[in-house]
Motif scaffolding. Structure first.
Motif, mmCIF file in Angstrom:
data_model
loop_
_atom_site.group_PDB
_atom_site.id
_atom_site.type_symbol
_atom_site.label_atom_id
_atom_site.label_comp_id
_atom_site.label_asym_id
_atom_site.label_seq_id
_atom_site.Cartn_x
_atom_site.Cartn_y
_atom_site.Cartn_z
ATOM 1 N N GLN A 278 0.841 -1.198 0.000
ATOM 2 C CA GLN A 278 0.000 0.000 0.000
ATOM 3 C C GLN A 278 0.878 1.250 0.000
ATOM 4 O O GLN A 278 1.974 1.241 0.535
ATOM 5 C CB GLN A 278 -0.840 0.078 1.281
ATOM 6 N N PHE A 279 0.324 2.324 -0.537
ATOM 7 C CA PHE A 279 0.978 3.619 -0.358
ATOM 8 C C PHE A 279 0.620 4.167 1.020
ATOM 9 O O PHE A 279 -0.438 3.825 1.568
ATOM 10 C CB PHE A 279 0.535 4.598 -1.445
ATOM 11 N N PRO A 280 1.454 5.032 1.585
ATOM 12 C CA PRO A 280 1.110 5.651 2.872
ATOM 13 C C PRO A 280 -0.191 6.450 2.748
ATOM 14 O O PRO A 280 -0.414 7.142 1.750
ATOM 15 C CB PRO A 280 2.293 6.584 3.146
ATOM 16 N N ALA A 281 -1.029 6.361 3.782
ATOM 17 C CA ALA A 281 -2.330 7.039 3.719
ATOM 18 C C ALA A 281 -2.280 8.432 4.345
ATOM 19 O O ALA A 281 -3.162 9.255 4.092
ATOM 20 C CB ALA A 281 -3.377 6.194 4.444
ATOM 21 N N LEU B 168 -8.485 3.368 10.762
ATOM 22 C CA LEU B 168 -7.159 3.913 10.451
ATOM 23 C C LEU B 168 -7.179 5.422 10.691
ATOM 24 O O LEU B 168 -7.848 6.173 9.977
ATOM 25 C CB LEU B 168 -6.793 3.613 8.988
ATOM 26 N N VAL B 170 -5.738 8.984 10.443
ATOM 27 C CA VAL B 170 -4.833 9.723 9.544
ATOM 28 C C VAL B 170 -4.803 11.190 9.985
ATOM 29 O O VAL B 170 -5.689 11.631 10.713
ATOM 30 C CB VAL B 170 -5.286 9.609 8.058
ATOM 31 N N ASP B 175 -6.635 13.351 3.695
ATOM 32 C CA ASP B 175 -5.918 12.069 3.652
ATOM 33 C C ASP B 175 -6.910 10.910 3.704
ATOM 34 O O ASP B 175 -6.743 9.901 3.010
ATOM 35 C CB ASP B 175 -4.959 11.926 4.842
ATOM 36 N N ALA B 179 -7.353 8.225 0.916
ATOM 37 C CA ALA B 179 -7.066 6.823 1.249
ATOM 38 C C ALA B 179 -8.099 5.908 0.601
ATOM 39 O O ALA B 179 -7.767 4.799 0.161
ATOM 40 C CB ALA B 179 -7.052 6.636 2.763
ATOM 41 N N MET B 184 -6.219 2.574 0.104
ATOM 42 C CA MET B 184 -5.654 2.216 1.408
ATOM 43 C C MET B 184 -6.749 1.992 2.446
ATOM 44 O O MET B 184 -6.498 1.466 3.525
ATOM 45 C CB MET B 184 -4.689 3.298 1.909
#
Lengths: 314, 278
Positions: A278-281, B168, B170, B175, B179, B184
């Motif tokens: 995954q890419f950083p979120a 998650l 962030v 973001d 995501a 993500m």
């Protein structure tokens, strides 16, 4: 529960108690070996701390490689003895070591520079070390909406596909990518490309490219050329603020640790992640308002609540 | 002309308040009064920028400092121990503590003319909320805060669904939305305003996000003062209220995601009543 690998020296990770704050009570119990390249490096330490905070309740066996003589054979012994459900490597050295060991547990990595250079194997998952180029372009569009002609230099050996993707994506966000491919990026070629590129663009975009950003002199030369042309530089790491970047969009380090934990939870549940890497979120944005004002480049004031560091003229 | 006169009257009033406050402070109180700040949706490492920006702004206006917190318990401890200061907190947080603390809400933050916001749960390639079982949901704030928000947004019948989420955290709303767009996370909880920002950045990505649920509307940032400090704190409140009149003040407001402040007593009755402490 937290255990230390017996091969580690110097009283590793004193006080490394797990914080169970983030556990919902539904996470499957698992045993994880965490290989950290160097806990003395802030980004590695922060990543591990966030990972552990999120994974409270799991058994963690941690190895700080800068204080350990663990080699591939030793890691194989450790894996054979402990039967971990997962091996999490933080940093390139740890990832390299995990790759050399033959253990069958799934592997997770983060903070690995240019992870693609390592052999790709099944059962290996990770968080990339940089935002995707599309994320970087979206953030540029958000923060500097009037900088629409974006120039980029790249070495096709490293970035042909990524830049092609970025060019296609740039249209979605109303940007025009002006790219310069340099097959043989010696200094003269880079200088000539910059001379040709800079008058055509509103901003120069530095992407991670070992062919272009070869050394400090090259980087300084690129920033000097941009400055002389009165063009701001947008970069992917806060390191470039020291060279004169006006805007940086880098990954947020703690978010990488949390993402790794989310991925680890999926793996412990035997769920197959949608993407292996995954890419950083999360993003960490630095905006130099002072420098932008000198270059007559306006930023979006409504985006300031997304800026992590705002640099003024004081 | 009338505006100029009003401005001058306010300036004189502030000078008088400041002089009075300084006089009293010298005898009985610490040298500096503070603007305390805690917002679980703010990015922790942007606090250094906030502190520098607000301290620079406040310094010429009086003996004031800005004190941001990244841990809710520490902020509430400061509130319990220090009755001198202005406390900025989210509408959600104020709603939770107003029954426990003798706090008066005096200003509400305004953005694009609105002082209320709602949160939207949105996802890509999902038909309805029930399809979200076990997915990763991105949002800003601590995991505890996000789970509480998601439970409030989805209602009691969906608590088990929220428990199944991998949350998650962030640093920023944008973001969280990206995501989802970049794979993500499968869903994001963000403000309505952030969704509109995504629409401006990338209409295609915005059109792919389907809103699945929305929270009740809540106040944006609220500035409050301990009741015992209300009179002495008036000059500091007025300084905050007037931030939108100076370019540096506007920049600082933007760092908080605001355009300005509105006096609580000028709100329509249902809203001012809602903010009144019991």
């Amino acid at each position: 529960m937290c255990r230390r690998h017996p091969l580690t020296k110097w009283g590793l990770l004193l006080g490394a108690l797990l914080t169970p704050a983030a556990v919902t009570g539904q996470e499957p119990a698992g045993k994880i070996v965490v290989l950290n390249t160097a806990r003395s490096v802030d980004r590695y330490r922060l990543t591990e701390e966030e990972f552990r905070r999120q994974m409270g309740g799991q058994t963690i066996i941690d190895v700080n490689l800068e204080e350990s003589d663990l080699d591939a054979a030793g890691l194989n012994d450790l894996i054979a003895r402990e039967h971990p459900d997962l091996v999490y490597s933080i940093g390139s050295q740890a990832f390299h070591l995990a790759g050399a060991a033959a253990g069958g547990a799934p592997q997770l990595f983060s903070s690995v520079i240019n992870w693609q250079r390592f052999p790709q194997r099944a059962g290996v998952y990770g968080i990339a070390n940089e935002l995707s180029l599309s994320q970087e372009l979206s953030l540029l569009r958000y923060l500097l909406p009037k900088a629409v002609r974006v120039g980029v230099l790249f070495d096709p050996k490293f970035n042909r596909e990524r830049i092609a993707e970025a060019k296609a994506y740039s249209k979605d966000v109303g940007l025009t990518l002006v790219e310069k491919s340099i097959d043989n990026p010696v200094n003269d070629e880079v200088d000539d490309a910059l001379l040709e590129l800079l008058p055509q663009i509103d901003i120069l975009w530095l992407v991670s490219d070992p062919g272009i950003l070869t050394d400090r002199d090259r980087v300084e030369g690129i920033f000097q050329a941009a400055d002389e042309a009165g063009k701001p530089v947008y970069a992917y790491s806060e390191v470039f603020i020291g060279f004169g970047a006006s805007l940086v969009a880098a990954p947020d380090i703690p978010t990488i640790g949390r993402q790794a934990a989310t991925l680890a939870q999926s793996l412990l549940r035997k769920e197959e992640p949608a993407a292996a890497v995954q890419f950083p979120a999360g993003s960490n944005i630095i905006l130099d308002a002072c420098h932008l004002a000198k270059l007559n480049t306006e930023y979006n004031p409504d985006a300031l609540d997304s800026v992590n560091r705002l640099l003024g003229c004081h | 002309m009338a505006a100029e006169s009003k401005h001058r009257t306010r300036w004189l009033r502030r000078r008088a308040w400041t002089a009075a406050a300084l006089c009293c402070a010298a005898a009985t109180a610490p040298a500096e009064d503070a603007v305390f700040f805690f917002n679980p949706e703010s990015s922790i490492d942007s606090y250094a920028t906030l502190k520098t920006a607000f301290d620079t702004y406040l310094a010429p206006l009086g003996p004031y400092v800005f004190q941001p917190f990244n841990v809710r318990a520490t902020f509430e401890q400061a509130l319990a121990q220090n009755s001198r200061g202005v406390y900025m907190l989210s509408g959600w947080h104020y709603g939770e503590i107003k029954g426990r603390q003798s706090l008066d809400a005096v200003l509400v933050g305004v953005s694009k003319g609105a002082f209320l916001q709602r949160k939207i749960l949105s996802a890509k390639d999902v038909a309805d909320v029930s399809a979200l079982k076990g997915v990763t949901v991105a949002g800003t704030g601590s995991e505890d805060y996000l789970r509480t928000l998601l439970k409030q947004t989805l209602g009691p019948e969906r608590h088990a669904l929220v428990d199944s989420f991998k949350v998650l955290s962030v640093p920023k709303d944008i973001d969280a939305l990206m995501a989802v767009s970049f794979g993500m996370a499968q869903a994001a909880i963000s403000s309505e305003a952030s969704l509109q920002k995504l629409a401006a950045i990338n209409p295609k990505q915005h059109s792919q996000l389907k809103p699945l649920a929305q929270s009740e509307k809540a106040f944006l940032l609220i500035a409050t003062v301990p009741r015992s400090f209300r009179q002495e704190g008036a000059p500091l409140v007025e300084i905050l209220e007037d931030m939108d009149k100076k370019p540096e003040g506007v920049t600082n407001l933007k760092l908080l995601g605001l355009d300005g402040w509105k006096r609580v007593e000028t709100l329509e009755a249902p809203y001012s009543t809602q903010l009144r402490a019991p």
